[in-house]
Design an enzyme around this catalytic site. Structure first.
Site, short mmCIF file in Angstrom:
data_model
loop_
_atom_site.label_atom_id
_atom_site.label_comp_id
_atom_site.label_asym_id
_atom_site.label_seq_id
_atom_site.Cartn_x
_atom_site.Cartn_y
_atom_site.Cartn_z
N ILE A 1 10.91 16.52 8.31
CA ILE A 1 10.64 15.45 7.51
C ILE A 1 9.22 15.19 7.34
CG2 ILE A 1 13.17 14.98 6.73
CD1 ILE A 1 12.66 12.31 8.42
N TYR A 2 8.36 15.79 7.99
CA TYR A 2 7.05 15.54 7.84
C TYR A 2 6.32 15.92 6.79
CZ TYR A 2 7.99 15.09 13.07
OH TYR A 2 8.45 14.77 14.23
N LYS B 1 7.70 32.85 0.19
CA LYS B 1 8.07 34.16 -0.64
C LYS B 1 9.67 33.84 -0.60
CE LYS B 1 8.87 37.37 3.22
NZ LYS B 1 10.52 37.13 3.32
N GLU C 1 17.77 37.03 10.52
CA GLU C 1 16.89 36.41 11.69
C GLU C 1 16.38 34.89 11.29
OE1 GLU C 1 16.75 37.51 14.70
OE2 GLU C 1 16.15 35.26 14.83
N PHE C 2 16.58 34.15 12.32
CA PHE C 2 16.33 32.59 12.09
C PHE C 2 15.14 32.13 13.06
CE2 PHE C 2 20.51 33.16 10.36
CZ PHE C 2 20.52 32.66 9.14
N ASN D 1 16.24 28.69 4.56
CA ASN D 1 14.92 28.69 4.34
C ASN D 1 14.61 27.65 2.92
OD1 ASN D 1 13.89 29.86 6.49
ND2 ASN D 1 13.01 31.61 5.46
N CYS E 1 7.55 33.12 5.11
CA CYS E 1 8.69 33.01 5.01
C CYS E 1 8.91 31.84 3.90
CB CYS E 1 9.71 32.80 6.07
SG CYS E 1 9.60 34.15 7.18
N LYS F 1 0.88 27.10 10.88
CA LYS F 1 1.42 26.12 11.69
C LYS F 1 0.83 26.33 13.02
CE LYS F 1 5.88 28.36 12.90
NZ LYS F 1 7.42 28.08 13.03
N ARG G 1 -0.49 33.62 6.86
CA ARG G 1 -0.07 34.31 5.43
C ARG G 1 0.27 32.85 4.78
NH1 ARG G 1 4.08 38.96 7.40
NH2 ARG G 1 4.17 37.59 9.25
N1 LIG Z 1 8.05 35.94 10.61
C1 LIG Z 1 8.97 35.22 10.29
O1 LIG Z 1 8.67 34.10 10.95
C2 LIG Z 1 10.21 35.78 10.13
C3 LIG Z 1 11.44 34.86 10.38
C4 LIG Z 1 12.75 35.38 10.08
C5 LIG Z 1 12.83 36.57 9.16
N2 LIG Z 1 11.74 37.23 8.82
C6 LIG Z 1 11.76 38.28 7.92
O2 LIG Z 1 11.59 39.55 8.73
C7 LIG Z 1 11.04 40.64 8.05
C8 LIG Z 1 9.81 40.91 8.58
O3 LIG Z 1 8.88 40.04 8.91
P1 LIG Z 1 7.64 40.10 9.84
O4 LIG Z 1 6.98 38.71 9.77
O5 LIG Z 1 8.14 40.50 11.09
O6 LIG Z 1 6.57 41.06 9.10
P2 LIG Z 1 5.34 41.76 9.61
O7 LIG Z 1 4.70 42.18 8.63
O8 LIG Z 1 4.99 40.87 10.75
O9 LIG Z 1 5.91 43.03 10.16
C9 LIG Z 1 6.33 44.12 9.43
C10 LIG Z 1 6.15 45.50 10.20
O10 LIG Z 1 7.02 46.58 9.19
C11 LIG Z 1 6.16 47.62 9.28
N3 LIG Z 1 6.64 48.62 8.65
C12 LIG Z 1 6.65 48.66 7.43
N4 LIG Z 1 7.29 49.84 6.57
C13 LIG Z 1 7.64 50.33 7.72
C14 LIG Z 1 8.49 51.68 7.75
N5 LIG Z 1 8.93 52.33 6.86
N6 LIG Z 1 8.92 51.99 9.03
C15 LIG Z 1 8.35 51.31 10.13
N7 LIG Z 1 7.61 50.27 10.02
C16 LIG Z 1 7.42 49.71 8.85
C17 LIG Z 1 4.85 47.08 9.17
O11 LIG Z 1 4.00 48.11 9.71
C18 LIG Z 1 4.58 45.98 10.06
O12 LIG Z 1 4.13 46.23 11.30
C19 LIG Z 1 10.70 40.07 6.52
O13 LIG Z 1 11.81 40.30 5.82
C20 LIG Z 1 10.73 38.37 6.93
O14 LIG Z 1 11.02 37.73 5.74
C21 LIG Z 1 10.52 36.89 9.18
#
Ligand SMILES: NC(=O)c1ccc[n+]([C@@H]2O[C@H](COP(=O)([O-])OP(=O)(O)OC[C@H]3O[C@@H](n4cnc5c(N)ncnc54)[C@H](O)[C@@H]3O)[C@@H](O)[C@H]2O)c1
Length: 445
Positions: free
Chosen positions: A256-257, A269, A154-155, A214, A266, A327, A334
């Site tokens: 480029i800010y 990590k 996901e982007f 990323n 993201c 942001k 986080r």
């Molecule tokens: N936040 C972003 O902008 C973003 C963008 C692209 C990709 N990602 C990636 O997407 C993934 C999720 O990120 P996020 O920010 O949504 O995380 P988040 O922490 O907001 O949400 C994760 C959710 O998963 C749930 N969870 C954990 N274990 C579970 C299980 N066994 N069954 C069901 N639910 C479960 C948690 O309770 C939580 O609600 C990560 O790998 C992240 O790197 C995040």
């Protein structure tokens, strides 16, 4: 189509809501019972522009439901999206326990063909691990059921997640199975109507694409911060330099800010996880390591400037902070640079008065009650009794403040602008001192 999404966080909830908006029947599964209960009552646990309306509309129509029952989720959707967290371990590697636990649960309860879609950001090779885990669990049950594992990173950007999902730049799908690619194409068609945006590739390339994207963005930020630090020492203005280089189409103006460092769930990590993955392949990812260390140093910059301004004696001082989220347009804190600044200020004996337009609840959850932190209800209230003001998030509402009020309220009329949102000359014209990133007055730090 019937879609199940594991994880109702920033990615899972947006994914589920947007698929439902296109007419699909979506069931979101989360292990956090409190979160599911709130969602079932129509409460949205995160701040994401436009998400409330999409969730509400589809929830009311019965196309979007929430449950804690994995079993129900597995029997529901042909597509089983995994969108759970992949937080960093101590050593920087991605913690895959949530992803693999979902895989195991799917293997335990699956009764017919399923397409398992890795949407979480996961290291190269994870789809293989997910497949093995499901195969192993099926074998334990003595069951023989076909399934596919697909990578679909996901982007979306937090703060613009719904818009990004509805109109993606690209949809990356990693699979060797043309039939599965076709099914995903059908699912994503409503979001890519004016031209084809699905890029199908092998699974490993899809997994690496997410990290590469990323890492590239993080690299751009660290590069600009390096230039900003040079500009400051060399008497140049990084904002002029930014315009100067951005006009080259090979470089471009986006991302480029210079500033107080990148944060969020993201970039930090994912850069660390890629460095770790590289080491597993016995490769020393020197550039990525530098991107990370430049960022770490940058996140300390504002504190070093504030400390230098007060001659290293911050005990008893109060610093007003505008902006806590990593942001604008999100409540996500986080790895936010504001956290680094606050921790450093507290360690030096200073107090903080902080305000953010949407992250106050999150800040309360993270920090709880403490004597050296006042979380206040407005930007101007943060100035009451403060010695200096620091800007950590470039929220729109901070861009044109009442500079006279800032000057009059602060004990020392000084702004530390960690996002370069003000014009130094203009700030100075109000009788305030101004320290930005890569421009304005310099301090020996
Ligand atoms: N936040 C972003 O902008 C973003 C963008 C692209 C990709 N990602 C990636 O997407 C993934 C999720 O990120 P996020 O920010 O949504 O995380 P988040 O922490 O907001 O949400 C994760 C959710 O998963 C749930 N969870 C954990 N274990 C579970 C299980 N066994 N069954 C069901 N639910 C479960 C948690 O309770 C939580 O609600 C990560 O790998 C992240 O790197 C995040």
């Amino acid at each position: 189509m019937k879609v199940t999404v594991f994880g109702s966080g920033y990615v899972g909830l947006v994914t589920g809501a947007c698929f439902a908006e296109a007419g699909n029947n979506v069931l979101c599964v989360d292990i956090d019972a409190g979160k599911v209960a709130r969602l079932q009552k129509g409460e949205i646990p995160i701040h994401e522009p436009g998400l409330d309306a999409v969730v509400k509309r589809n929830f009311d129509k019965g196309r979007l439901r929430f449950t804690t029952s994995a079993e129900e989720g597995i029997s529901h959707g042909l597509f089983q999206f995994i969108a759970v967290g992949t937080p960093p371990e101590e050593d920087g590697s991605a913690d895959l326990s949530h992803v693999l636990s979902v895989a195991e649960t799917i293997g335990r309860h699956m009764t017919e063909y399923r397409i398992i879609v890795d949407k979480s950001t996961v290291p190269v090779g994870t789809a293989d691990k997910v497949r093995e885990r499901i195969e192993h669990t099926l074998a334990e049950r003595g069951a023989k059921i076909e399934f596919d594992v697909v990578s679909n990173p996901e982007f979306l950007k937090e703060g613009a997640a719904v818009a990004d999902f509805m109109k993606p730049d690209r949809v990356v799908v990693g699979t060797d199975n043309p039939r599965t690619a076709e099914l995903l194409k059908n699912l994503y068609d409503p979001f890519t109507r004016n031209h084809e945006r699905m890029i199908v590739m092998d699974v490993r390339s899809a997994e690496l694409t997410k990290y590469a994207a990323n890492a590239m963005l993080a690299t751009k930020i660290s590069f600009m911060n390096e230039m900003a630090n040079l500009a400051e020492r060399m008497g140049a203005d990084i904002e002029k330099v930014r315009i100067g280089i951005g006009s080259d189409p090979r470089i471009g103006y986006s991302f480029i800010y210079p500033g107080a460092g990148y944060g969020g769930s993201c970039f930090p990590k994912d850069v660390k996880a890629l460095v770790y993955s590289a080491s597993e392949y016995e490769f020393d990812a020197q550039l990525l390591k530098s991107v990370e260390s430049v960022n770490k140093r940058q996140k300390q910059l504002l504190f070093r400037k504030i400390s230098a301004f007060f001659d290293g004696s911050l005990k008893g001082k109060t610093i007003a902070i505008w902006g806590l989220a990593f942001k604008p347009n999100t409540d996500d804190m986080r790895e936010a640079p504001a956290r680094d600044l606050m921790e450093a200020l507290w360690a030096a004996g200073a107090k903080v008065r902080a305000y953010d337009p949407v992250a106050m609840t999150e800040a309360r959850r993270i920090f709880g009650e403490r004597k050296d932190l006042a979380l206040v209800e407005g930007a101007e209230q943060a100035l009451d009794g403060a010695d200096a003001l620091a800007i950590l998030t470039e929220w729109q509402e901070f861009r044109s403040p009442d500079f006279e009020a800032i000057r009059d309220k602060l004990r020392h009329p000084v702004i530390f602008d960690g996002r370069n949102i003000y014009d130094p000359g203009m700030v100075k014209s109000f009788g305030l001192r101004y320290f930005g990133v890569g421009r304005g007055e310099t301090l020996a730090v």
